[in-house]
Structures are given as C-alpha cells and as structure tokens.
Scaffold this motif. Structure first.
Motif, short mmCIF file in Angstrom:
data_model
loop_
_atom_site.label_atom_id
_atom_site.label_comp_id
_atom_site.label_asym_id
_atom_site.label_seq_id
_atom_site.Cartn_x
_atom_site.Cartn_y
_atom_site.Cartn_z
N GLY A 80 -42.25 63.66 71.54
CA GLY A 80 -41.57 64.19 70.35
C GLY A 80 -42.07 63.54 69.08
O GLY A 80 -42.26 64.21 68.05
N TRP A 81 -42.28 62.23 69.13
CA TRP A 81 -42.79 61.51 67.96
C TRP A 81 -44.17 62.02 67.56
O TRP A 81 -44.44 62.24 66.37
N LEU A 82 -45.05 62.24 68.54
CA LEU A 82 -46.39 62.72 68.23
C LEU A 82 -46.36 64.12 67.62
O LEU A 82 -47.08 64.42 66.67
N ILE A 83 -45.48 64.99 68.14
CA ILE A 83 -45.36 66.33 67.57
C ILE A 83 -44.91 66.26 66.12
O ILE A 83 -45.47 66.91 65.23
N SER A 84 -43.87 65.46 65.87
CA SER A 84 -43.33 65.35 64.51
C SER A 84 -44.32 64.68 63.57
O SER A 84 -44.47 65.09 62.41
N THR A 85 -45.03 63.67 64.08
CA THR A 85 -45.92 62.89 63.23
C THR A 85 -47.25 63.59 62.96
O THR A 85 -47.70 63.67 61.82
N PRO A 120 -40.32 65.09 59.52
CA PRO A 120 -39.60 66.33 59.20
C PRO A 120 -38.57 66.72 60.26
O PRO A 120 -37.59 67.39 59.95
N VAL A 121 -38.82 66.33 61.50
CA VAL A 121 -37.88 66.60 62.59
C VAL A 121 -37.74 65.35 63.44
O VAL A 121 -38.76 64.79 63.86
N PRO A 122 -36.51 64.88 63.70
CA PRO A 122 -35.27 65.37 63.13
C PRO A 122 -35.10 64.90 61.69
O PRO A 122 -35.54 63.80 61.35
N GLN A 123 -34.48 65.73 60.87
CA GLN A 123 -34.23 65.37 59.47
C GLN A 123 -32.97 64.52 59.42
O GLN A 123 -31.88 64.99 59.71
N LYS A 130 -43.81 79.72 63.04
CA LYS A 130 -43.55 80.74 64.05
C LYS A 130 -44.62 80.73 65.13
O LYS A 130 -44.34 80.94 66.31
N LYS A 131 -45.87 80.48 64.73
CA LYS A 131 -46.95 80.42 65.71
C LYS A 131 -46.83 79.19 66.60
O LYS A 131 -47.26 79.20 67.75
N LEU A 132 -46.26 78.12 66.06
CA LEU A 132 -46.16 76.87 66.80
C LEU A 132 -44.96 76.84 67.74
O LEU A 132 -45.07 76.39 68.88
N VAL A 133 -43.79 77.30 67.26
CA VAL A 133 -42.57 77.17 68.05
C VAL A 133 -41.85 78.49 68.30
O VAL A 133 -40.83 78.52 68.99
N GLY A 134 -42.35 79.57 67.70
CA GLY A 134 -41.77 80.87 67.98
C GLY A 134 -40.70 81.33 67.02
O GLY A 134 -40.16 82.42 67.16
N PHE A 135 -40.35 80.52 66.02
CA PHE A 135 -39.35 80.92 65.03
C PHE A 135 -39.62 80.19 63.72
O PHE A 135 -40.41 79.25 63.66
N THR A 136 -38.97 80.65 62.66
CA THR A 136 -39.09 80.01 61.35
C THR A 136 -37.72 79.53 60.89
O THR A 136 -36.69 79.91 61.45
#
Length: 263
Positions: free
Chosen positions: A55-60, A109-112, A218-224
């Motif tokens: 999760g940290w790598l995705i957010s960072t 940015p996540v989690p804010q 949207k391309k990364l997670v499927g929603f905006t």
C-alpha cells in the motif's frame, strides 16, 4: 602536499568506480528517507490501500505522481460542473472561520489524514456518536443507508439510499456520501455541492482530495473521485463537533437531493 595527493587519490577512485559510489551514496540517503516515509504511512492507521509495504509503494510511487494540490477553490468556478449554478445546502454565513491555521496533512494522497490538531478521545467519540445519530435519522427518512465505505474500506459510510435516484456526482462516488476516520485522527470525508465546497475551503475547515478530478485514476483503479469530495478537519471541542455535523448534514442533503434534514 600530502593533502593534495590524498584528494587526488579520492578523485581517481571516484572516477574509476563512479556508478558504484553514486549508488552507495544514493542508498545512504534513500534508505532512511524510505523508512521514515513508510512509518509515516503506517501512522495514519488503515485506510483505502493495503496497510503494508504494498500500500505504501502504491501511494508513494504511483499516486503521489498524479496527485495535485487541494486548497484552491477555483475549480468550482467551472460552470460546466454539475450543480455549479445551484445554491448550496449550508446555512448562510456558515461555517464560521476556523479558529486556527489548517492542520498539517500527511504527504501521501491515500489515505488522506491530518497529523496534528487531533481531538482527544472524548471529542472523537462524541463525533462518532453524533455522526451515527445523524445517519440513523437520515436512514429513517429513507434518504440514506449505512454500509462499509467503498472509498476507505475501513469505516462505515453513509450512502444514498438504493431506493432513490442517484445524480451524476452520487454515481461517481458509487453512492457514498460521507464517513468518519474513526481510528486516529477523527477527520471526515464528505461530498458537497460546489457552492458548499467553496464555503468550507474559504473558512479553513477543509480541503479537496489530492486525487479529485484526476481522470487517469479510472485507468488505474476503475473509478474517479469527484471534485466535490472534501476532507473536513477533525473537530477539537464540542462546538466544532456541531459544525462538522452540520457540514455532514449538508452533504447528505446534496447527495440525496433533498432538503428534508434542513427543515
């Protein structure tokens, strides 16, 4: 002379092993930074991403690149936004100016989450109780339903009732209206009308999400995430709890397209 010879030797050694030397220096700087940054990520408590290195790598690495600032309200001047020309749901001259500077937020940015100006346990529990009471009231009115947040995943969220029609913003959040970060910081995410977003930001009570309006999401997670998605800073006393609850009430009213709670 000896000093000059030593420096010359160091320079020759660096030239001969430039890649290895720079790599070692880079690691010496990067490893402590990465460790501290990861500990900061964990300090937020569980959120929308895995609560681990992944999760940290995705957010960072991924989300930081596409995130943007969250304090400007100019985006709500776009007349093409849904409901841009309609009045908000907050009372006139509300909210009052927040009593201090904005709290510092985490760099991810996540989690804010906010890192300072946190409520004590009594105020945090009072906020949760008032939020749950408002949720129950809105549920009994047929406006909302309560289930697991699809945006945070760790907390219960308020959703537009499946029996009601969903406008464009509600569809973008998959019906989610609001949730409290009931773990450490007690901040709240709400989805507000453009007019109310401007008022909340101007009064120093919140800011936009770093990923709001980012289409590549949207391309990364499927929603905006809509630009209406706002972080409300954690209340620090009972008066501030009531201010936050009033903002949540306006969020429910906007998303459910009803002024029943305001009457």
């Amino acid at each position: 002379m000896a000093s000059q010879l030593n420096l010359s030797h160091v320079y020759d050694t660096f030239k001969a092993h430039r890649v290895a030397t720079l790599s070692a220096l880079g690691l010496a700087v990067a490893i402590p930074f990465a460790r501290n940054d990861y500990l900061t990520y964990l300090s937020y408590g569980p959120g929308g991403l895995p609560y681990n290195v992944a999760g940290w790598l995705i957010s960072t690495i991924v989300l930081r690149i596409i995130s943007r600032e969250g304090l400007s309200a100019n985006i709500y001047n776009d007349r093409n936004l849904p409901f841009a020309d309609e009045p908000g749901f907050l009372p006139n001259a509300f909210p009052p100016r927040r009593a201090s500077a904005r709290p510092k937020l985490g760099s991810h940015p996540v989690p804010q989450r906010q890192l300072e100006q946190l409520p004590n346990e009594h105020i945090r529990q009072l906020l949760i109780e008032r939020f749950e009471a408002l949720s129950e009231q809105a549920t009994e009115s047929g406006l909302v339903e309560v289930r697991q947040s699809v945006l945070e995943r760790q907390h219960k969220g308020i959703f537009v009732s499946s029996s009601r029609s969903w406008h464009a913003v509600a569809q973008e959040t998959r019906g989610e209206i609001s949730h409290v970060h009931a773990g450490l910081d007690g901040s709240v995410h709400v989805t507000l009308s453009p007019e109310d977003c401007k008022k909340v930001i101007a009064a120093g009570w919140g800011q936009r999400h770093g990923l709001d309006g980012v289409k590549v999401l949207k391309k990364l997670v499927g929603f905006t995430i809509p630009v209406n998605y706002i972080l409300i800073y954690a209340p620090r006393d009972e008066a501030e709890v009531e201010i936050v609850i009033t903002i949540v009430k306006a969020s429910i009213s906007f998303m459910a397209d009803s002024r029943e709670l305001l009457e």
